[in-house]
Every structure is written in C-alpha cells, then in structure tokens.
Design a protein around this motif. Structure first.
Motif, mmCIF file in Angstrom:
data_model
loop_
_atom_site.group_PDB
_atom_site.id
_atom_site.type_symbol
_atom_site.label_atom_id
_atom_site.label_comp_id
_atom_site.label_asym_id
_atom_site.label_seq_id
_atom_site.Cartn_x
_atom_site.Cartn_y
_atom_site.Cartn_z
ATOM 1 N N GLY A 42 0.568 -1.036 0.299
ATOM 2 C CA GLY A 42 0.021 0.200 -0.178
ATOM 3 C C GLY A 42 1.016 1.194 -0.037
ATOM 4 N N ARG A 43 0.117 2.744 -0.092
ATOM 5 C CA ARG A 43 0.717 3.932 -0.137
ATOM 6 C C ARG A 43 1.468 3.657 1.023
ATOM 7 N NH1 ARG A 43 -0.326 8.234 -2.764
ATOM 8 N NH2 ARG A 43 0.404 10.619 -0.671
ATOM 9 N N GLY A 44 2.643 4.469 0.860
ATOM 10 C CA GLY A 44 3.688 4.614 1.887
ATOM 11 C C GLY A 44 4.240 3.998 2.696
ATOM 12 N N ALA A 45 3.798 1.852 2.090
ATOM 13 C CA ALA A 45 4.371 1.415 2.978
ATOM 14 C C ALA A 45 5.793 1.021 3.103
ATOM 15 C CB ALA A 45 3.504 -0.343 2.736
ATOM 16 N N TYR A 46 6.379 0.777 3.626
ATOM 17 C CA TYR A 46 7.851 0.138 3.971
ATOM 18 C C TYR A 46 8.260 -1.541 4.228
ATOM 19 C CZ TYR A 46 12.804 0.387 5.294
ATOM 20 O OH TYR A 46 14.425 0.013 5.928
ATOM 21 N N VAL A 47 8.912 -2.027 2.983
ATOM 22 C CA VAL A 47 9.769 -2.965 3.284
ATOM 23 C C VAL A 47 11.806 -2.713 3.401
ATOM 24 C CG1 VAL A 47 9.955 -5.050 1.738
ATOM 25 C CG2 VAL A 47 7.360 -4.175 2.127
ATOM 26 N N GLY A 48 11.736 -3.944 4.511
ATOM 27 C CA GLY A 48 13.411 -3.184 4.803
ATOM 28 C C GLY A 48 14.001 -4.602 4.129
ATOM 29 N N PRO A 49 15.484 -4.248 4.075
ATOM 30 C CA PRO A 49 16.064 -4.588 3.428
ATOM 31 C C PRO A 49 16.029 -6.432 3.434
ATOM 32 C CG PRO A 49 17.466 -2.879 4.020
ATOM 33 C CD PRO A 49 16.422 -3.163 4.610
ATOM 34 N N GLY A 50 16.453 -7.030 2.704
ATOM 35 C CA GLY A 50 16.152 -8.698 3.180
ATOM 36 C C GLY A 50 14.897 -9.114 3.725
ATOM 37 N N VAL A 51 13.722 -8.512 4.136
ATOM 38 C CA VAL A 51 12.678 -8.518 4.247
ATOM 39 C C VAL A 51 12.435 -10.000 3.605
ATOM 40 C CG1 VAL A 51 9.901 -7.967 4.783
ATOM 41 C CG2 VAL A 51 11.937 -6.946 5.977
ATOM 42 N N ARG A 52 11.105 -10.982 3.748
ATOM 43 C CA ARG A 52 10.908 -12.026 3.206
ATOM 44 C C ARG A 52 9.183 -12.349 3.351
ATOM 45 N NH1 ARG A 52 15.047 -11.180 1.491
ATOM 46 N NH2 ARG A 52 17.171 -12.954 1.307
ATOM 47 N N ILE A 53 8.466 -11.989 2.599
ATOM 48 C CA ILE A 53 7.434 -12.100 2.191
ATOM 49 C C ILE A 53 7.168 -12.990 1.542
ATOM 50 C CG2 ILE A 53 5.382 -10.385 1.479
ATOM 51 C CD1 ILE A 53 6.601 -8.105 2.507
ATOM 52 N N GLY A 54 4.922 -13.754 1.254
ATOM 53 C CA GLY A 54 5.062 -15.092 0.844
ATOM 54 C C GLY A 54 4.261 -14.284 -0.309
ATOM 55 N N ASP A 55 3.236 -15.609 -0.858
ATOM 56 C CA ASP A 55 2.885 -14.912 -2.481
ATOM 57 C C ASP A 55 1.163 -14.453 -1.197
ATOM 58 O OD1 ASP A 55 3.968 -15.899 -4.332
ATOM 59 O OD2 ASP A 55 3.178 -17.840 -3.652
ATOM 60 N N ASN A 56 1.264 -13.615 -2.195
ATOM 61 C CA ASN A 56 -1.012 -13.077 -1.600
ATOM 62 C C ASN A 56 -1.414 -12.404 0.040
ATOM 63 O OD1 ASN A 56 -2.345 -13.873 -4.331
ATOM 64 N ND2 ASN A 56 -2.332 -16.175 -3.128
ATOM 65 N N VAL A 57 -0.026 -11.525 0.037
ATOM 66 C CA VAL A 57 0.145 -10.475 1.189
ATOM 67 C C VAL A 57 0.078 -9.319 0.926
ATOM 68 C CG1 VAL A 57 1.704 -9.609 2.442
ATOM 69 C CG2 VAL A 57 2.315 -12.115 1.801
ATOM 70 N N LYS A 58 -0.329 -8.593 1.627
ATOM 71 C CA LYS A 58 -1.020 -7.240 1.382
ATOM 72 C C LYS A 58 -1.095 -6.494 2.925
ATOM 73 C CE LYS A 58 -5.246 -8.121 0.116
ATOM 74 N NZ LYS A 58 -7.773 -7.851 0.116
ATOM 75 N N LEU A 59 -0.115 -5.507 2.444
ATOM 76 C CA LEU A 59 0.018 -4.542 3.230
ATOM 77 C C LEU A 59 -0.244 -3.084 2.694
ATOM 78 C CD1 LEU A 59 4.552 -4.913 3.234
ATOM 79 C CD2 LEU A 59 3.078 -6.057 4.028
ATOM 80 N N GLN A 60 -1.399 -2.765 4.412
ATOM 81 C CA GLN A 60 -1.398 -1.770 3.961
ATOM 82 C C GLN A 60 -0.792 -0.692 4.286
ATOM 83 O OE1 GLN A 60 -4.100 -3.562 2.146
ATOM 84 N NE2 GLN A 60 -5.923 -2.500 3.521
ATOM 85 N N ASN A 61 -1.725 0.535 3.646
ATOM 86 C CA ASN A 61 -1.469 1.673 3.321
ATOM 87 C C ASN A 61 -0.034 2.130 4.352
ATOM 88 O OD1 ASN A 61 -2.569 1.992 1.661
ATOM 89 N ND2 ASN A 61 -3.641 3.463 2.184
ATOM 90 N N HIS A 62 1.159 2.793 4.399
ATOM 91 C CA HIS A 62 1.805 3.062 5.673
ATOM 92 C C HIS A 62 2.479 1.770 6.702
ATOM 93 C CE1 HIS A 62 1.315 6.597 4.393
ATOM 94 N NE2 HIS A 62 0.162 7.367 4.629
#
Length: 199
Positions: A42-62
C-alpha cells in the motif's frame, strides 16, 4: 501476470517482486527484499532490506515491515502497523556515538501463513505470530501468539480463537475443548492452550 509499480514508489533494483504484485505510491521496497506473487504493498508502506514476504500478502497503507521480518503466504498487515527489529533500541551507544548498522543486532518478527495484524498494531521483535492468528487493532504483541489465537490489548493477550475465515470461534456445547466457526462450520479442538483444525 506482470508486476505493477507506481512511478512514485521506490523499489531497489536488487529486490525481487513476484508476478501480479502491485506496489503503490510512495511505498519503499529496500535492497534484497523478496515479495511473492499477487501481493499488494500500500501507499507509503515500507519493506526493509532482506525482508521475506510470501504470496498474496497485503501490506496496507503506511505499514512498516523492518528487516529481518518474514511473512508467510496470505498474511495481512493493517494500516500503520509496525513490525520492529530492535529489542534494545538506542540512537547512540553508551559513549554518545551514533549507532550504525553493525552496532546492533536486528531481530525478526515472523508472521505465519494466513495471520492478520490489525491497524496500528505493533509487533515487538523477536516474536512469532502463529498461523491464521488475528491481532486486534492497536494491540502491542510482546510474546509469541499461538496458531488461530485472537489477541488484543497492551500488551496483547489471548481473548479467544478465530478460524481461517477470521471469525471468532464459538465453543461447542458441553465445553469439552471443541470450537466451531459460525461462518464455515469448520471444527477445531483445543488442547493445552493450543488450537488445531479437527482432522
């Protein structure tokens, strides 16, 4: 299925973005992060270095996901939720010198498959949120959350159980540790403070 990255988003060239993933305006995905297929950042979200995220994940705004977090498939991270990475945060060392990357040890928040973190919740690393668990809005998670647990408060405590649909489970008649999802009819069994789907 191609990725969709908005022009104002910052995605490092070493980040891997899965097919069908969308990164919205002003989001930042740092170096060596790995996002699976079909994700939404989402808008303004942050994902740090080396973070591991699977399939069909939702990170909402900020939402803020600091390294070295690991998110399983189908995880939901609500608006302005924070996954921390420093158990003893300080800007400076005991001598007043600004701390740099090598001056502290990053610790992870791990969020297992299907779990949801409500709006403005905070997970204080190191901590694990179990499969299909639900963290209420505004909760502060300071210890591991069992699979299917519903937790709320500051600090977060278990107040019930939820099923895969995210709906609070209802205890079956007789109070013998059996639980039922009112939406899907799925049955679950509780034993020694843990819940598992009935085989």
């Amino acid at each position: 299925m191609s990725t969709r990255i908005q022009p104002t988003a910052q995605v490092d060239e070493t980040a891997a973005i899965g097919a069908g993933t969308t990164v919205w305006d002003l989001a930042q995905v740092r170096e060596d992060a790995r996002l699976g297929a079909g994700c939404i950042v989402g808008r303004g979200a942050y994902v740090g270095p080396g973070v591991r995220i699977g399939d069909n994940v939702k990170l909402q705004n900020h939402a803020l996901v600091y390294e070295p977090a690991v998110l399983g498939d189908g995880v939901f991270v609500g608006p302005a939720a924070v996954l921390t990475n420093d158990h003893f945060p300080r800007s400076v060392d005991p001598h007043g010198r600004l701390k740099r990357g090598g001056d502290w040890e990053a610790v992870a928040v791990v969020v297992a498959e299907g779990a949801s973190l409500g709006a403005r919740s905070v997970c204080v690393a190191p901590v694990r949120v179990g499969r299909w668990a639900l963290v209420a809005a505004g909760a502060v998670v300071t210890r591991d959350v069992p699979d299917f647990a519903l937790v709320a408060g500051v600090p977060a405590r278990r107040i019930g159980w939820v099923g895969r649909a995210g709906v609070r489970l209802v205890e079956r008649e007789g109070g013998t540790g059996g639980w039922e999802c009112p939406e899907t009819g799925e049955l679950y069994d509780e034993k020694d403070g843990e819940l598992a789907p009935r085989a």
